[in-house]
Design a protein around this motif. Sequence first.
Motif, short mmCIF file in Angstrom:
data_model
loop_
_atom_site.label_atom_id
_atom_site.label_comp_id
_atom_site.label_asym_id
_atom_site.label_seq_id
_atom_site.Cartn_x
_atom_site.Cartn_y
_atom_site.Cartn_z
N ARG A 33 -1.18 10.75 11.80
CA ARG A 33 -1.18 9.29 11.91
C ARG A 33 -2.15 8.85 13.00
O ARG A 33 -2.39 9.55 13.97
CB ARG A 33 0.23 8.80 12.26
N GLY A 205 4.10 1.97 5.29
CA GLY A 205 3.39 2.20 6.55
C GLY A 205 4.29 2.52 7.70
O GLY A 205 5.49 2.77 7.55
N GLU A 215 -0.53 -1.32 10.61
CA GLU A 215 -0.21 0.00 10.09
C GLU A 215 0.49 -0.05 8.74
O GLU A 215 1.10 0.92 8.31
CB GLU A 215 0.61 0.80 11.11
N PHE A 217 -0.05 -0.57 4.62
CA PHE A 217 -1.12 -0.35 3.65
C PHE A 217 -0.56 -0.35 2.23
O PHE A 217 0.62 -0.05 2.02
CB PHE A 217 -1.78 1.01 3.87
N VAL A 221 -3.13 4.12 -0.39
CA VAL A 221 -3.91 4.56 0.78
C VAL A 221 -3.35 5.89 1.30
O VAL A 221 -4.11 6.81 1.63
CB VAL A 221 -3.91 3.49 1.89
N PHE A 222 -2.03 6.00 1.37
CA PHE A 222 -1.42 7.27 1.77
C PHE A 222 -1.49 8.27 0.61
O PHE A 222 -1.88 9.42 0.80
CB PHE A 222 0.03 7.06 2.19
N PRO A 238 -3.95 10.72 5.22
CA PRO A 238 -3.86 9.81 4.07
C PRO A 238 -4.99 10.05 3.07
O PRO A 238 -6.13 10.35 3.45
CB PRO A 238 -3.96 8.43 4.70
N PHE A 241 -8.45 8.12 3.56
CA PHE A 241 -8.51 8.14 5.02
C PHE A 241 -9.59 7.23 5.58
O PHE A 241 -9.45 6.69 6.69
CB PHE A 241 -8.70 9.58 5.53
N GLU A 243 -10.59 4.26 4.35
CA GLU A 243 -10.02 2.91 4.36
C GLU A 243 -8.96 2.78 5.44
O GLU A 243 -8.88 1.75 6.13
CB GLU A 243 -9.43 2.58 2.99
N TYR A 244 -8.15 3.80 5.57
CA TYR A 244 -7.10 3.82 6.61
C TYR A 244 -7.71 3.63 7.99
O TYR A 244 -7.27 2.77 8.77
CB TYR A 244 -6.35 5.15 6.51
N HIS A 247 -9.41 0.18 8.62
CA HIS A 247 -8.42 -0.87 8.82
C HIS A 247 -7.85 -0.84 10.23
O HIS A 247 -7.63 -1.88 10.85
CB HIS A 247 -7.30 -0.72 7.80
#
Length: 272
Positions: A33, A205, A215, A217, A221-222, A238, A241, A243-244, A247
């Motif tokens: 994370r 999230g 946090e 999504f 995404v995950f 994720p 990752f 995009e994660y 963001h």
Amino acid sequence: MERDIQKIQQIEFEALKTVIRILDENHLKYFLRGGSVMGAVKYAGFIPWDDDMDIALPRADYEKFIKLFSSNWSDKFWLASYRNGDAIHAYFPRILIKEEYRKQQGLPTNNHLGFSIIDVLPIDGAPATSFGRKLFAIHVAFLRALGAVWTLDVKDTIMIHKPRRQRAIKFIKMLGVQHFYSQNDIYNRLERVYSKRDTNSKWIGTITGSLFDRELFPKEVFGEGVLKQFESIKVRVPSQFDEYLKHLYGENYANEEPDDKKSHLVDKRVGE
């Protein structure tokens, strides 16, 4: 300081390998994370200045994780959780270095329990609409502020709230609201709010993390996660990752370093 960070990271890596081995043996899904994802994607290991790690598990596996790691699973590391009566002053549990091992390694402390090295957060469902998520975030922020009131006077405990929220927390304390609830009452209420929706929701999230509703999504995404190199092992991050990370840390995360390089050894703040 650089030598301290390298030594701490070696010990964190030892703990991470132990944790992942136990998770795999028990068929529990996890994701790295936050900044730990950044480390895996950008550095194929630790962020050079980082001195802690973060993992997250879907709620069902998170519940199993707490039960599993509340036993004596290592002679070097242990899990602190408010559910076990530990004065952790945080909703989510943390993996710490056992005191005997910490002293043996000549490490400092980074909070009143000793030395935290891995934060463990649940992945929960969230409302599907933007308006619903906004109300959800307001509710969570209010409860987290109530929970943080009790820790304002605790020394050497990490505060993850920004200055504006810290001022609000101090105002709540001045009102004396904390006399009507215990900190664990608030954590139990947060648990009910967080776990109301399962991880089959369209949005999921770790809203209990330091970046709050940033946090959250879309579920994809995950996804199921993908494996990335982290030092000498592969770890799950994720699926989307890029995009994660964009963001959470901005479009240029891959090419820029933050001005504020967080360290729990330097920034000893009060926990939530």
